[in-house]
Scaffold this motif. Structure first.
Motif, mmCIF file in Angstrom:
data_model
loop_
_atom_site.group_PDB
_atom_site.id
_atom_site.type_symbol
_atom_site.label_atom_id
_atom_site.label_comp_id
_atom_site.label_asym_id
_atom_site.label_seq_id
_atom_site.Cartn_x
_atom_site.Cartn_y
_atom_site.Cartn_z
ATOM 1 N N GLU A 44 49.073 28.554 37.970
ATOM 2 C CA GLU A 44 49.180 29.341 36.753
ATOM 3 C C GLU A 44 47.807 29.503 36.096
ATOM 4 N N ARG A 45 47.687 30.574 35.337
ATOM 5 C CA ARG A 45 46.463 30.776 34.582
ATOM 6 C C ARG A 45 46.345 29.692 33.515
ATOM 7 N N GLU A 46 45.129 29.199 33.308
ATOM 8 C CA GLU A 46 44.914 28.151 32.314
ATOM 9 C C GLU A 46 43.678 28.452 31.483
ATOM 10 N N GLY A 47 43.696 27.953 30.270
ATOM 11 C CA GLY A 47 42.543 28.121 29.401
ATOM 12 C C GLY A 47 41.498 27.069 29.695
ATOM 13 N N THR A 48 40.227 27.459 29.688
ATOM 14 C CA THR A 48 39.150 26.485 29.891
ATOM 15 C C THR A 48 38.376 26.233 28.601
ATOM 16 N N SER A 49 38.212 27.280 27.805
ATOM 17 C CA SER A 49 37.396 27.143 26.608
ATOM 18 C C SER A 49 37.597 28.362 25.726
ATOM 19 N N CYS A 106 44.164 28.364 22.301
ATOM 20 C CA CYS A 106 43.144 28.538 23.328
ATOM 21 C C CYS A 106 43.616 28.119 24.715
ATOM 22 N N PHE A 107 44.620 27.278 24.782
ATOM 23 C CA PHE A 107 45.056 26.755 26.071
ATOM 24 C C PHE A 107 46.431 27.270 26.466
ATOM 25 N N VAL A 108 46.859 28.325 25.801
ATOM 26 C CA VAL A 108 48.100 29.006 26.147
ATOM 27 C C VAL A 108 47.758 30.470 26.400
ATOM 28 N N PRO A 109 47.546 30.848 27.669
ATOM 29 C CA PRO A 109 47.092 32.207 27.972
ATOM 30 C C PRO A 109 47.987 33.306 27.418
ATOM 31 N N GLN A 110 49.286 33.016 27.306
ATOM 32 C CA GLN A 110 50.219 34.043 26.848
ATOM 33 C C GLN A 110 49.954 34.473 25.412
ATOM 34 N N THR A 111 49.198 33.697 24.682
ATOM 35 C CA THR A 111 48.906 34.043 23.286
ATOM 36 C C THR A 111 47.635 34.865 23.139
ATOM 37 N N PHE A 112 46.984 35.158 24.276
ATOM 38 C CA PHE A 112 45.781 35.990 24.266
ATOM 39 C C PHE A 112 46.090 37.324 24.935
ATOM 40 N N ALA A 113 45.234 38.316 24.705
ATOM 41 C CA ALA A 113 45.499 39.662 25.213
ATOM 42 C C ALA A 113 44.200 40.371 25.566
ATOM 43 N N SER A 114 44.354 41.581 26.093
ATOM 44 C CA SER A 114 43.238 42.447 26.498
ATOM 45 C C SER A 114 42.406 41.791 27.586
ATOM 46 N N TRP A 115 43.070 41.437 28.658
ATOM 47 C CA TRP A 115 42.423 40.753 29.761
ATOM 48 C C TRP A 115 41.484 41.667 30.531
ATOM 49 N N GLY A 116 40.342 41.109 30.937
ATOM 50 C CA GLY A 116 39.447 41.832 31.819
ATOM 51 C C GLY A 116 39.949 41.751 33.251
ATOM 52 N N GLN A 117 39.124 42.267 34.185
ATOM 53 C CA GLN A 117 39.537 42.290 35.587
ATOM 54 C C GLN A 117 39.264 40.973 36.298
ATOM 55 N N GLY A 118 38.456 40.123 35.670
ATOM 56 C CA GLY A 118 38.158 38.812 36.233
ATOM 57 C C GLY A 118 36.950 38.821 37.144
ATOM 58 N N THR A 119 36.398 37.632 37.353
ATOM 59 C CA THR A 119 35.276 37.450 38.273
ATOM 60 C C THR A 119 35.540 36.187 39.086
ATOM 61 N N GLN A 120 35.340 36.292 40.395
ATOM 62 C CA GLN A 120 35.679 35.191 41.291
ATOM 63 C C GLN A 120 34.573 34.144 41.302
ATOM 64 N N VAL A 121 34.966 32.893 41.141
ATOM 65 C CA VAL A 121 34.054 31.758 41.280
ATOM 66 C C VAL A 121 34.565 30.899 42.424
#
Length: 125
Positions: A44-49, A106-121
């Motif tokens: 699952e997606r998780e918040g880091t900071s 900050c650690f509950v992704p569902q409470t945030f919005a306007s996601w970017g496309q992401g960058t792979q690490v």
């Protein structure tokens, strides 16, 4: 419209460093709390900071505390994530997003919005 473009990901050896960038458009980054999140394959997606809108306070997931640093440059309208001492378990797609309601966690992704496309690490030897 609130939009983000993440960049800076790549392949790095364990113990290495990367700096991710999250360029914002459609708003100024000090208007909302901005978070960095990640999602590893099969997890699952998780918040880091995250960095707060009001005073720039920062918050970190325990597993990245002391290794990751979130910051923002208001002049460039960009939020950064400096990642040091990277571990294989940090491998994921990293995203930034905004707390548009002011009531996000900050650690509950569902409470945030306007996601970017992401960058792979990818952290691997």
């Amino acid at each position: 419209q609130v939009q983000f473009v993440e960049s800076g990901g790549g392949l790095v050896q364990p113990g290495g460093s990367l700096r991710l960038s999250c360029a914002a458009s459609g708003f100024t980054i000090d208007r909302y709390t901005i978070g960095w999140f990640r999602q590893a394959p099969g997890k699952e997606r998780e918040g880091t900071s995250c960095i707060s809108d009001s005073d720039g306070s920062t918050y970190y997931k325990n597993s990245v505390k002391g290794r990751f640093t979130i910051s923002r440059d208001n002049a460039k309208n960009t939020v950064y994530l400096q990642m040091n001492s990277l571990k294989p378990e940090d491998t994921a797609v990293y995203y930034c997003a905004a707390d548009l309601t002011g009531r996000g966690d900050c650690f509950v992704p569902q409470t945030f919005a306007s996601w970017g496309q992401g960058t792979q690490v990818t952290v691997s030897s």
